[in-house]
Scaffold this active site. Structure first.
Site, PDB file in Angstrom:
ATOM      1  N   GLY A 133     -10.925  31.304  20.943  1.00 21.48           N
ATOM      2  CA  GLY A 133     -10.949  29.697  20.158  1.00 21.48           C
ATOM      3  C   GLY A 133      -9.408  29.679  19.815  1.00 21.48           C
ATOM      4  O   GLY A 133      -8.178  30.858  19.478  1.00 21.48           O
ATOM      5  N   PHE A 134      -9.247  28.762  19.077  1.00 21.95           N
ATOM      6  CA  PHE A 134      -8.317  27.923  18.551  1.00 21.95           C
ATOM      7  C   PHE A 134      -7.531  29.317  17.020  1.00 21.95           C
ATOM      8  O   PHE A 134      -6.602  29.829  17.372  1.00 21.95           O
ATOM      9  CB  PHE A 134      -7.938  27.047  17.573  1.00 21.95           C
ATOM     10  CG  PHE A 134      -7.257  26.169  16.360  1.00 21.95           C
ATOM     11  CD1 PHE A 134      -5.681  26.417  16.442  1.00 21.95           C
ATOM     12  CD2 PHE A 134      -7.592  26.426  14.976  1.00 21.95           C
ATOM     13  CE1 PHE A 134      -5.015  26.540  15.751  1.00 21.95           C
ATOM     14  CE2 PHE A 134      -6.748  25.926  14.201  1.00 21.95           C
ATOM     15  CZ  PHE A 134      -5.509  26.066  14.422  1.00 21.95           C
ATOM     16  N   GLY A 137     -13.344  27.853  22.902  1.00 21.44           N
ATOM     17  CA  GLY A 137     -12.257  28.275  23.383  1.00 21.44           C
ATOM     18  C   GLY A 137     -11.683  27.829  24.634  1.00 21.44           C
ATOM     19  O   GLY A 137     -12.515  27.156  25.747  1.00 21.44           O
ATOM     20  N   LEU A 149     -15.783  34.748  14.890  1.00 20.12           N
ATOM     21  CA  LEU A 149     -15.624  33.915  14.712  1.00 20.12           C
ATOM     22  C   LEU A 149     -16.291  33.376  14.980  1.00 20.12           C
ATOM     23  O   LEU A 149     -15.691  31.554  15.334  1.00 20.12           O
ATOM     24  CB  LEU A 149     -13.556  34.190  15.131  1.00 20.12           C
ATOM     25  CG  LEU A 149     -12.461  34.110  13.566  1.00 20.12           C
ATOM     26  CD1 LEU A 149     -12.349  35.662  12.773  1.00 20.12           C
ATOM     27  CD2 LEU A 149     -11.250  33.581  14.829  1.00 20.12           C
ATOM     28  N   LYS A 184     -23.666  28.111   8.388  1.00 21.60           N
ATOM     29  CA  LYS A 184     -22.376  28.863   7.633  1.00 21.60           C
ATOM     30  C   LYS A 184     -23.207  29.762   6.686  1.00 21.60           C
ATOM     31  O   LYS A 184     -22.644  30.735   5.586  1.00 21.60           O
ATOM     32  CB  LYS A 184     -21.099  28.157   7.500  1.00 21.60           C
ATOM     33  CG  LYS A 184     -20.744  27.699   8.730  1.00 21.60           C
ATOM     34  CD  LYS A 184     -20.369  28.916  10.472  1.00 21.60           C
ATOM     35  CE  LYS A 184     -18.760  29.754   9.519  1.00 21.60           C
ATOM     36  NZ  LYS A 184     -19.039  30.494  10.779  1.00 21.60           N
ATOM     37  N   ASN A 226     -17.421  32.489  25.087  1.00 26.20           N
ATOM     38  CA  ASN A 226     -18.190  32.024  25.820  1.00 26.20           C
ATOM     39  C   ASN A 226     -17.313  31.136  26.205  1.00 26.20           C
ATOM     40  O   ASN A 226     -18.006  30.060  27.143  1.00 26.20           O
ATOM     41  CB  ASN A 226     -19.997  31.471  25.395  1.00 26.20           C
ATOM     42  CG  ASN A 226     -19.529  30.547  24.005  1.00 26.20           C
ATOM     43  OD1 ASN A 226     -18.364  29.885  23.656  1.00 26.20           O
ATOM     44  ND2 ASN A 226     -20.862  29.709  24.068  1.00 26.20           N
ATOM     45  N   THR A 282     -25.838  28.851  17.641  1.00 24.61           N
ATOM     46  CA  THR A 282     -25.141  29.586  17.632  1.00 24.61           C
ATOM     47  C   THR A 282     -24.557  30.785  16.510  1.00 24.61           C
ATOM     48  O   THR A 282     -24.059  31.133  16.383  1.00 24.61           O
ATOM     49  CB  THR A 282     -24.085  28.799  17.907  1.00 24.61           C
ATOM     50  OG1 THR A 282     -24.298  28.058  19.091  1.00 24.61           O
ATOM     51  CG2 THR A 282     -22.744  29.787  18.528  1.00 24.61           C
ATOM     52  N   TYR A 311     -24.724  22.424   9.655  1.00 23.48           N
ATOM     53  CA  TYR A 311     -22.801  23.189   9.836  1.00 23.48           C
ATOM     54  C   TYR A 311     -22.456  24.377   8.127  1.00 23.48           C
ATOM     55  O   TYR A 311     -22.610  25.213   8.158  1.00 23.48           O
ATOM     56  CB  TYR A 311     -22.167  22.233  10.475  1.00 23.48           C
ATOM     57  CG  TYR A 311     -20.870  23.463  10.622  1.00 23.48           C
ATOM     58  CD1 TYR A 311     -20.714  24.460  11.150  1.00 23.48           C
ATOM     59  CD2 TYR A 311     -19.819  23.053  10.161  1.00 23.48           C
ATOM     60  CE1 TYR A 311     -19.588  24.901  11.688  1.00 23.48           C
ATOM     61  CE2 TYR A 311     -18.665  23.755   9.670  1.00 23.48           C
ATOM     62  CZ  TYR A 311     -18.484  25.040  10.616  1.00 23.48           C
ATOM     63  OH  TYR A 311     -17.605  25.550  10.328  1.00 23.48           O
TER      64      TYR A 311
END
Ligand code: UDP
Length: 319
Positions: A10-11, A36, A76, A153, A32, A95, A149
């Site tokens: 990913g970033f 990314g 991450l 988290k 996955n 996820t 979200y």
């Protein structure tokens, strides 16, 4: 030292991978490719110290193997980006919650130090600026999917801290504030790559709402430095840290800055939130971190200002 990075393509993950490899560490990536991209780590693929697994963190047999192989875990992998979250709420919740559950369960089995990348979203719509790590979270109602979200988290943080207190698993939690830099995609709504691409393509620069909402944008290299230093710091275990900068800018001024720096003649277009996202969308007016704690623990001090960061992103997209 072997680091397992979930979401390593990913970033943020790809920048962290690059930095660790440069220091001579070994890195195992599991990603996955949902947000990314292999492109992000293409330049690292020949490095013998890197191994890449294109798979989901929900694959428990694979994760069991990888966690045994590593010394530390940077977790991450997560569903990120407001647009993705609104469009795929089931994937976001699953996820973020089930994935983290698996990572923590296995990290605990093999007692591997784990850093969880969390987010400033966990402060929700609190207006207690600047946000300190022990401030209250203020979430909207469950009928507004954006808050799933933040809640997912927050559950990750609760679970991580529960493992620390109950099972003595060494856990560190880092709340990232609007991290930006090359390789970030605008596909999931992130504002800076969006504005830069719009300006370069001479498309309208789309400011959502009145543009008076503000954010503090942090260069990914400052974030990646902070994550590695936190991981090394014994005293950081069991603690939560903001990673960001105090430099605040309104989204309207950001649009003007990007327009000026790209020398673009794009118009700045204001789009109501209802049109940009969904009806009744709730945005945060301001989001500013208090970075006293991380400064005290690891001497963190952001090195790269917004202009330099935007310049890096412009060069990235021009290529
Ligand atoms: N935004 C915008 N235009 C865009 C994308 C985002 O005006 O094309 C706004 C968005 O509504 C928010 C801010 O920019 O107020 C930051 O959005 P982003 O998704 O980058 O991060 P957030 O802070 O919402 O997590």
């Amino acid at each position: 030292m072997v680091s397992l990075i979930t979401g390593g393509a990913g970033f943020v993950g790809s920048h962290l991978t690059e930095s660790l490899l440069k220091k001579g560490h070994k890195v195992i990536i599991v990603d996955n490719l949902s947000t990314g991209k292999l492109e992000n780590i293409k330049h690292l693929r020949d490095n013998p110290d890197l191994s890449v697994h294109i798979d989901t963190i929900l694959n428990e047999p694979l994760m069991t193997e990888l966690i045994q192989e590593c010394d530390v875990v940077y977790h991450l992998a997560a569903a990120v980006g407001v647009r993705l979250i609104i469009e795929n709420p089931v994937e976001t919740i699953e996820t973020n919650i089930i994935g983290t559950e698996i990572v923590l369960k296995l990290a605990n089995r093999y007692k591997k130090r784990t850093l969880i990348a969390s987010t400033s979203e966990v402060y929700g719509k609190s207006d207690n600026i600047p946000f300190q790590e022990d401030n209250d979270s203020v979430f909207g109602p469950t009928i507004k999917s954006r808050w799933s979200y933040a809640c997912s988290k927050a559950i990750d943080e609760f679970l991580g801290l529960a493992y620390y207190h109950e099972k003595k698993l060494p856990i560190i939690i880092a709340r990232l504030f609007n991290t930006v830099g090359p390789r970030q995609t605008g596909r999931y709504g992130m504002v800076v790559p969006n504005f830069v691409q719009q300006a370069l393509l001479k498309h309208p620069i789309t400011v959502f709402g009145d543009g008076k909402q503000s954010r503090c944008f942090t260069n990914v290299s400052d974030v990646v430095w902070g994550l590695q230093e936190l991981m090394k710091k014994e005293e950081a275990i069991g603690q939560v840290f903001n990673i960001g900068t105090g430099d605040e800018i309104t989204i309207e001024d950001l649009a003007k800055l990007v327009k000026e720096m790209t020398e673009s003649d794009s118009e700045i277009q204001y789009i109501p939130y209802d049109e940009a996202y969904v009806s009744g969308f709730e945005d945060m007016r301001r989001r500013v971190p208090d970075i006293t704690k991380i400064s005290n623990y690891i001497g963190y001090s952001p090195q790269i200002d917004l202009r330099t960061t935007i310049q890096q992103i412009i060069e990235y997209y021009k290529k």
